[in-house]
Design a protein around this motif. Structure first.
Motif, PDB file in Angstrom:
ATOM      1  N   ARG A  29      36.468  49.891  62.810  1.00 46.83           N
ATOM      2  CA  ARG A  29      36.808  50.286  61.443  1.00 46.83           C
ATOM      3  C   ARG A  29      37.378  49.135  60.621  1.00 46.83           C
ATOM      4  N   ASP A  30      37.271  47.953  61.148  1.00 46.10           N
ATOM      5  CA  ASP A  30      37.891  46.797  60.499  1.00 46.10           C
ATOM      6  C   ASP A  30      36.834  45.834  59.961  1.00 46.10           C
ATOM      7  N   PHE A  31      37.060  45.393  58.733  1.00 48.64           N
ATOM      8  CA  PHE A  31      36.132  44.478  58.075  1.00 48.64           C
ATOM      9  C   PHE A  31      36.910  43.352  57.402  1.00 48.64           C
ATOM     10  N   ARG A  32      36.395  42.151  57.490  1.00 48.87           N
ATOM     11  CA  ARG A  32      37.002  40.993  56.830  1.00 48.87           C
ATOM     12  C   ARG A  32      36.194  40.653  55.584  1.00 48.87           C
ATOM     13  N   ARG A  33      36.881  40.489  54.460  1.00 48.91           N
ATOM     14  CA  ARG A  33      36.218  40.163  53.195  1.00 48.91           C
ATOM     15  C   ARG A  33      36.559  38.745  52.770  1.00 48.91           C
ATOM     16  N   GLU A  34      35.526  38.027  52.334  1.00 46.99           N
ATOM     17  CA  GLU A  34      35.714  36.652  51.860  1.00 46.99           C
ATOM     18  C   GLU A  34      35.017  36.486  50.518  1.00 46.99           C
ATOM     19  N   GLY A  35      35.773  36.100  49.494  1.00 49.95           N
ATOM     20  CA  GLY A  35      35.166  35.797  48.205  1.00 49.95           C
ATOM     21  C   GLY A  35      34.483  34.440  48.268  1.00 49.95           C
ATOM     22  N   LEU A  36      33.214  34.395  47.853  1.00 53.70           N
ATOM     23  CA  LEU A  36      32.439  33.158  47.983  1.00 53.70           C
ATOM     24  C   LEU A  36      32.358  32.365  46.684  1.00 53.70           C
ATOM     25  N   PHE A  37      31.978  33.032  45.615  1.00 53.27           N
ATOM     26  CA  PHE A  37      31.837  32.345  44.331  1.00 53.27           C
ATOM     27  C   PHE A  37      31.671  33.379  43.224  1.00 53.27           C
ATOM     28  N   GLU A  38      31.875  32.945  41.993  1.00 56.71           N
ATOM     29  CA  GLU A  38      31.655  33.807  40.840  1.00 56.71           C
ATOM     30  C   GLU A  38      30.244  33.603  40.317  1.00 56.71           C
ATOM     31  N   THR A  39      29.629  34.686  39.845  1.00 58.74           N
ATOM     32  CA  THR A  39      28.271  34.600  39.329  1.00 58.74           C
ATOM     33  C   THR A  39      28.038  35.809  38.432  1.00 58.74           C
ATOM     34  N   SER A  40      26.807  36.020  38.039  1.00 58.91           N
ATOM     35  CA  SER A  40      26.452  37.197  37.248  1.00 58.91           C
ATOM     36  C   SER A  40      24.961  37.439  37.401  1.00 58.91           C
ATOM     37  N   THR A  41      24.588  38.691  37.660  1.00 64.32           N
ATOM     38  CA  THR A  41      23.176  39.015  37.808  1.00 64.32           C
ATOM     39  C   THR A  41      22.959  40.486  37.519  1.00 64.32           C
ATOM     40  N   LEU A  42      21.703  40.890  37.419  1.00 68.55           N
ATOM     41  CA  LEU A  42      21.366  42.278  37.112  1.00 68.55           C
ATOM     42  C   LEU A  42      21.776  43.195  38.256  1.00 68.55           C
ATOM     43  N   ALA A  43      22.123  44.431  37.906  1.00 68.76           N
ATOM     44  CA  ALA A  43      22.521  45.414  38.915  1.00 68.76           C
ATOM     45  C   ALA A  43      21.309  45.991  39.625  1.00 68.76           C
ATOM     46  N   LEU A  44      21.505  46.345  40.880  1.00 65.00           N
ATOM     47  CA  LEU A  44      20.474  47.080  41.618  1.00 65.00           C
ATOM     48  C   LEU A  44      20.246  48.428  40.948  1.00 65.00           C
ATOM     49  N   GLN A  45      18.995  48.867  40.968  1.00 67.75           N
ATOM     50  CA  GLN A  45      18.720  50.202  40.455  1.00 67.75           C
ATOM     51  C   GLN A  45      19.454  51.232  41.308  1.00 67.75           C
ATOM     52  N   ASN A  46      19.993  52.238  40.647  1.00 71.15           N
ATOM     53  CA  ASN A  46      20.723  53.328  41.298  1.00 71.15           C
ATOM     54  C   ASN A  46      22.102  52.930  41.817  1.00 71.15           C
ATOM     55  N   ALA A  47      22.550  51.701  41.492  1.00 68.68           N
ATOM     56  CA  ALA A  47      23.916  51.316  41.852  1.00 68.68           C
ATOM     57  C   ALA A  47      24.878  52.080  40.961  1.00 68.68           C
ATOM     58  N   ALA A  48      25.978  52.560  41.541  1.00 62.72           N
ATOM     59  CA  ALA A  48      26.957  53.344  40.781  1.00 62.72           C
ATOM     60  C   ALA A  48      27.521  52.494  39.636  1.00 62.72           C
ATOM     61  N   GLU A  49      27.589  53.088  38.457  1.00 58.92           N
ATOM     62  CA  GLU A  49      28.089  52.364  37.293  1.00 58.92           C
ATOM     63  C   GLU A  49      29.604  52.373  37.244  1.00 58.92           C
ATOM     64  N   ALA A  50      30.163  51.323  36.648  1.00 65.85           N
ATOM     65  CA  ALA A  50      31.617  51.245  36.527  1.00 65.85           C
ATOM     66  C   ALA A  50      32.086  52.100  35.363  1.00 65.85           C
ATOM     67  N   ASN A  51      33.276  52.658  35.474  1.00 64.86           N
ATOM     68  CA  ASN A  51      33.889  53.403  34.391  1.00 64.86           C
ATOM     69  C   ASN A  51      34.437  52.406  33.383  1.00 64.86           C
ATOM     70  N   ALA A  52      33.973  52.494  32.152  1.00 69.29           N
ATOM     71  CA  ALA A  52      34.333  51.515  31.124  1.00 69.29           C
ATOM     72  C   ALA A  52      35.836  51.520  30.841  1.00 69.29           C
ATOM     73  N   PHE A  53      36.525  52.591  31.240  1.00 69.92           N
ATOM     74  CA  PHE A  53      37.946  52.692  30.910  1.00 69.92           C
ATOM     75  C   PHE A  53      38.841  52.316  32.093  1.00 69.92           C
ATOM     76  N   GLU A  54      38.235  51.875  33.203  1.00 74.20           N
ATOM     77  CA  GLU A  54      39.029  51.442  34.342  1.00 74.20           C
ATOM     78  C   GLU A  54      39.418  49.981  34.182  1.00 74.20           C
ATOM     79  N   PHE A  55      40.670  49.683  34.498  1.00 74.28           N
ATOM     80  CA  PHE A  55      41.146  48.301  34.401  1.00 74.28           C
ATOM     81  C   PHE A  55      41.813  47.917  35.706  1.00 74.28           C
TER      82      PHE A  55
END
Length: 221
Positions: free
Chosen positions: A195-221
Motif C-alpha cells: 500500500r506504499d508508493f513513493r512520489r518524485e516530481g520530475l519537471f514542470e511542463t504542460s500538455t493536453l489532457a487525456l480524454q475522459n480524464a477527470a476535470e479539475a474543479n475551477a474553485f479548488e485552490f
C-alpha cells in the motif's frame, strides 16, 4: 530526404534532448534510431523533429521529444517488463518502449487513432506491440499487474491515480503529468510496498489532457 531526417534526428538528440538532462545512453540510442517522421501526420512532416507538440487529431498530440526522453529515462524500462501505455496516439512512444525491451500494451480511447497506430507500427515491423481500443482511466486493464505504466497525456486531477497505482507490480513505476494550465508537474510514482508508493516530481511542463480524464474543479485552490 533520408539524409535530412538523419541529420534532424541527430540535432534533436544534441540540441533538445541532451540539454534537458537526458543522459541515458539506451534512451538516446533508441530515440536516435526510431524514425519519428513515420509517426507524424503528413501535414506536420516538416516539424517531425521540432521542439514542439504535434497535433494528431481528436484533441490529442505527440509529446515534445525532450519530454519523451525524460519520461523514458525516468521509467528505466528493462527487458521483458510488462508496460501499459495510456494514450497510444500514433504509436511513437509505443515504439520507443518496445525498443527499450518492454512488452507493450497500448490503450487508445479513439478507435481511428488506435487503428492508425497499428498501421504505422506494422509498417516498421513492430507488430509485437498490442494496441487496444478502450478507456484505461475507467477500469483496470487486462494483463495487470504492470511493471511500467505511462500516461502520454495529462490528468487535471489525481482521481485516476488509485486505479493506476493499483495495477503496478511491486517495484513498478508510473509516469504521469498532473495539473492544469499553465503549469503541470510530471511525476514518477514507484510502488514500494503493498500500500506504499513513493512520489518524485520530475519537471514542470504542460500538455493536453487525456480524454475522459477527470476535470479539475475551477474553485479548488
Amino acid at each position: 530526404m533520408e539524409v535530412t531526417a538523419e541529420r534532424a534526428r541527430f540535432n534533436m538528440i544534441q540540441q533538445q534532448i541532451r540539454p534537458w538532462d537526458v543522459l541515458d545512453d539506451r534512451v538516446l540510442s533508441v530515440m536516435a534510431e526510431i524514425r519519428r517522421e513515420a509517426f507524424v501526420p503528413d501535414a506536420y512532416q516538416g516539424l517531425a523533429y521540432a521542439d514542439i507538440e504535434i497535433p494528431i487529431g481528436t484533441g490529442s498530440c505527440m509529446l515534445a521529444p525532450k519530454v519523451v526522453g525524460r519520461m523514458l529515462q525516468a521509467l528505466d524500462v528493462k527487458s521483458g517488463e510488462r508496460v501499459l501505455q495510456i494514450g497510444a496516439g500514433t504509436g511513437y512512444v509505443s515504439a520507443c518502449l518496445d525498443r527499450l525491451g518492454g512488452r507493450v500494451t497500448a490503450v487508445e480511447i479513439d478507435a481511428d487513432l488506435a487503428e492508425e497506430a497499428r498501421v504505422r507500427l506494422a509498417g516498421l515491423e513492430l507488430e509485437s506491440i498490442e494496441v487496444r481500443t478502450g478507456d484505461a482511466l475507467s477500469e483496470p486493464v487486462e494483463g495487470e499487474p504492470f511493471d511500467v505504466i505511462v500516461a502520454t497525456g495529462s490528468m487535471p486531477t489525481e482521481a485516476a491515480l488509485p486505479l493506476l497505482q493499483g495495477q503496478l507490480a511491486p517495484g513498478g513505476r508510473l509516469f504521469c503529468i498532473l495539473g492544469i494550465e499553465p503549469v503541470m508537474e510530471a511525476l514518477l510514482v514507484t510502488r514500494v510496498g503493498e500500500r506504499d508508493f513513493r512520489r518524485e516530481g520530475l519537471f514542470e511542463t504542460s500538455t493536453l489532457a487525456l480524454q475522459n480524464a477527470a476535470e479539475a474543479n475551477a474553485f479548488e485552490f
